[in-house]
Write an enzyme that holds these catalytic residues in place. Structure first.
Site, PDB file in Angstrom:
ATOM      1  N   ARG A  89      -3.479  65.017   3.286  1.00 62.43           N
ATOM      2  CA  ARG A  89      -3.930  65.982   4.294  1.00 62.43           C
ATOM      3  C   ARG A  89      -3.708  67.375   3.729  1.00 62.43           C
ATOM      4  O   ARG A  89      -2.582  67.759   3.400  1.00 62.43           O
ATOM      5  CB  ARG A  89      -3.158  65.824   5.610  1.00 62.43           C
ATOM      6  CG  ARG A  89      -3.463  66.945   6.597  1.00 62.43           C
ATOM      7  CD  ARG A  89      -2.837  66.752   7.959  1.00 62.43           C
ATOM      8  NE  ARG A  89      -3.572  65.776   8.749  1.00 62.43           N
ATOM      9  CZ  ARG A  89      -3.467  65.655  10.071  1.00 62.43           C
ATOM     10  NH1 ARG A  89      -2.660  66.459  10.758  1.00 62.43           N
ATOM     11  NH2 ARG A  89      -4.145  64.736  10.718  1.00 62.43           N
ATOM     12  N   CYS A 140      -8.665  64.488  20.111  1.00 58.80           N
ATOM     13  CA  CYS A 140      -7.856  63.875  19.045  1.00 58.80           C
ATOM     14  C   CYS A 140      -6.368  64.174  19.204  1.00 58.80           C
ATOM     15  O   CYS A 140      -5.547  63.478  18.623  1.00 58.80           O
ATOM     16  CB  CYS A 140      -8.375  64.311  17.680  1.00 58.80           C
ATOM     17  SG  CYS A 140      -8.213  66.074  17.343  1.00 58.80           S
ATOM     18  N   ARG A 157      -5.199  54.957  16.510  1.00 60.61           N
ATOM     19  CA  ARG A 157      -5.035  55.452  15.139  1.00 60.61           C
ATOM     20  C   ARG A 157      -4.273  54.415  14.314  1.00 60.61           C
ATOM     21  O   ARG A 157      -4.553  54.199  13.146  1.00 60.61           O
ATOM     22  CB  ARG A 157      -4.270  56.798  15.126  1.00 60.61           C
ATOM     23  CG  ARG A 157      -4.966  57.942  15.834  1.00 60.61           C
ATOM     24  CD  ARG A 157      -6.240  58.385  15.132  1.00 60.61           C
ATOM     25  NE  ARG A 157      -6.030  58.766  13.754  1.00 60.61           N
ATOM     26  CZ  ARG A 157      -5.611  59.970  13.340  1.00 60.61           C
ATOM     27  NH1 ARG A 157      -5.391  60.926  14.222  1.00 60.61           N
ATOM     28  NH2 ARG A 157      -5.450  60.233  12.059  1.00 60.61           N
ATOM     29  N   HIS A 159     -12.443  64.951   9.314  1.00 62.23           N
ATOM     30  CA  HIS A 159     -11.290  64.168   9.779  1.00 62.23           C
ATOM     31  C   HIS A 159     -11.778  62.736  10.049  1.00 62.23           C
ATOM     32  O   HIS A 159     -11.812  62.279  11.200  1.00 62.23           O
ATOM     33  CB  HIS A 159     -10.710  64.805  11.038  1.00 62.23           C
ATOM     34  CG  HIS A 159      -9.334  64.312  11.393  1.00 62.23           C
ATOM     35  ND1 HIS A 159      -8.640  63.378  10.643  1.00 62.23           N
ATOM     36  CD2 HIS A 159      -8.521  64.638  12.433  1.00 62.23           C
ATOM     37  CE1 HIS A 159      -7.476  63.152  11.216  1.00 62.23           C
ATOM     38  NE2 HIS A 159      -7.376  63.897  12.302  1.00 62.23           N
ATOM     39  N   GLN A 215      -9.810  59.965  12.188  1.00 58.99           N
ATOM     40  CA  GLN A 215      -9.820  60.118  13.643  1.00 58.99           C
ATOM     41  C   GLN A 215     -11.026  59.427  14.258  1.00 58.99           C
ATOM     42  O   GLN A 215     -10.948  58.828  15.336  1.00 58.99           O
ATOM     43  CB  GLN A 215      -9.837  61.609  14.009  1.00 58.99           C
ATOM     44  CG  GLN A 215      -9.808  61.873  15.497  1.00 58.99           C
ATOM     45  CD  GLN A 215      -8.504  61.453  16.155  1.00 58.99           C
ATOM     46  OE1 GLN A 215      -7.439  61.836  15.683  1.00 58.99           O
ATOM     47  NE2 GLN A 215      -8.555  60.679  17.232  1.00 58.99           N
ATOM     48  N   ASP A 230     -11.952  69.633  20.986  1.00 55.08           N
ATOM     49  CA  ASP A 230     -10.779  69.798  20.113  1.00 55.08           C
ATOM     50  C   ASP A 230     -10.232  71.199  20.362  1.00 55.08           C
ATOM     51  O   ASP A 230     -10.894  72.024  21.017  1.00 55.08           O
ATOM     52  CB  ASP A 230     -11.196  69.601  18.640  1.00 55.08           C
ATOM     53  CG  ASP A 230      -9.998  69.459  17.709  1.00 55.08           C
ATOM     54  OD1 ASP A 230      -8.846  69.331  18.209  1.00 55.08           O
ATOM     55  OD2 ASP A 230     -10.190  69.488  16.488  1.00 55.08           O
TER      56      ASP A 230
HETATM   57  N1   CP Z   1      -5.238  63.909  15.721  1.00 50.97           N
HETATM   58  C1   CP Z   1      -4.433  64.027  14.663  1.00 50.97           C
HETATM   59  O1   CP Z   1      -4.870  63.954  13.492  1.00 50.97           O
HETATM   60  O2   CP Z   1      -3.131  64.159  14.997  1.00 50.97           O
HETATM   61  P1   CP Z   1      -1.993  64.660  14.014  1.00 50.97           P
HETATM   62  O3   CP Z   1      -2.358  66.050  13.544  1.00 50.97           O
HETATM   63  O4   CP Z   1      -0.742  64.642  14.854  1.00 50.97           O
HETATM   64  O5   CP Z   1      -1.900  63.707  12.853  1.00 50.97           O
END
Ligand code: CP
Length: 301
Positions: free
Chosen positions: A104, A258, A286, A131, A134, A218
């Site tokens: 990430r 998310c 997830r 992403h 997700q 979001d």
């Molecule tokens: N939605 C999501 O990716 O959550 P985090 O940033 O907590 O991993």
């Protein structure tokens, strides 16, 4: 067979994505009924998270543990990444020691470069562009509640950033109609938008949610937009998902986010707590979808 990466939903065929969701649902049944499913016994993933994470981190760590493997956390502070070791060297070194790398970072090209130099699968755990992990959970969640998403209408309301881009790719891969409402200046990447006939920009949030089966939003200031919160709140205020906006959607609409959410900004408490909101089921999925993804990459590589 050559190794597979998952940097984008477009790295898999629609059939493979359908298989991933089916597999996620199966792994969920095994997990929830207490049946052992240690299909990745002895496998190790290195996870490099340069940005904060709760859901993604926990899903990969707990998920690989449940599958019989192990996640090793690397970060810039305690590894040589923070001291400027080149990506190509790190990618090649890790390729000889672990089975999978999960990254990430804001810079999507860094993940692409890592994948190009690694001989093991690489997963995009979120960049400023995409992403994709997700979306696996989101599609799983929709289909658990409403059946196939193919042919359905989805509204994305808010910032045309990484989640919006991933929804455009998802509309292309799963065959649903995506209507996107964003303030001027915050519309999605034109190339990504132009890559499919299944997604369109509309003028207002009300137009986007009309007859929608699913409404998604979001945060207005994602990671990478630090310091812009004040300006963005003013611009995005008409794009809040609240009960008035949701009233324009289908009676059986679902709401997804998310998370983490900024309650009172992009969505209000009433909608988050509404029975039509499936944000916690979405977060829980997830775990199952990322397990299916790791299994797919490590058994098809
Ligand atoms: N939605 C999501 O990716 O959550 P985090 O940033 O907590 O991993």
């Amino acid at each position: 067979m050559s190794k597979r990466d998952f940097l984008s939903l477009l790295d898999c065929s629609p059939e493979e994505l359908t298989h991933l969701i089916e597999r996620a649902r199966h792994l969920k049944v095994l997990q929830e009924s207490g049946q052992s499913h240690r299909y990745l016994e002895g496998k190790t993933a290195a996870m490099i998270l340069e940005l904060s994470s709760t859901r993604t981190r926990v899903a990969f760590e707990v998920g690989l543990h449940q599958l019989g493997g192990h996640v090793l956390n690397l970060d810039s502070e305690t590894s040589q990444l923070g001291r400027g070791e080149p990506i190509e060297d790190t990618a090649q070194v890790l390729s000889g020691m672990v089975d999978l790398v999960i990254i990430r970072t804001l810079d999507h090209s860094m993940v692409e470069a890592f994948a190009n130099h690694a001989t093991i699968p690489v997963i995009n755990a979120m960049t400023s562009l995409l992403h994709p992990c997700q979306l696996l959970a989101d599609i799983q969640t929709f289909e658990e509640h409403r059946g196939t998403i193919q042919g359905k209408t989805v509204a994305f309301v808010g910032d045309g950033y990484n989640m919006c881009h991933s929804y455009i790719n998802a509309a292309r891969q799963w065959g649903f109609h995506l209507k996107i409402a964003c303030p001027q200046g915050y519309t999605p990447n034109p190339e990504i938008l132009a890559s499919t006939n299944n997604a369109e920009l509309v003028d207002t949030p009300q137009e986007a949610v009309k007859n929608a089966d699913l409404v998604v939003t979001d945060v207005w200031s994602s990671m990478g937009h630090e310091g812009q919160e004040g300006d963005r709140c003013a611009v995005f205020a008409p794009y809040q998902v609240n009960e008035n906006l949701l009233a324009g959607a289908r009676h059986d609409v679902l709401f997804m986010h998310c998370l983490p959410a900024h309650r009172g900004e992009e969505v209000n408490d009433t909608v988050l707590n509404d029975p039509r909101s499936v944000v916690y089921a979405e977060a829980h999925n997830r775990l199952h979808s990322q397990k299916a993804l790791m299994e797919f990459l490590l058994t098809s590589a």
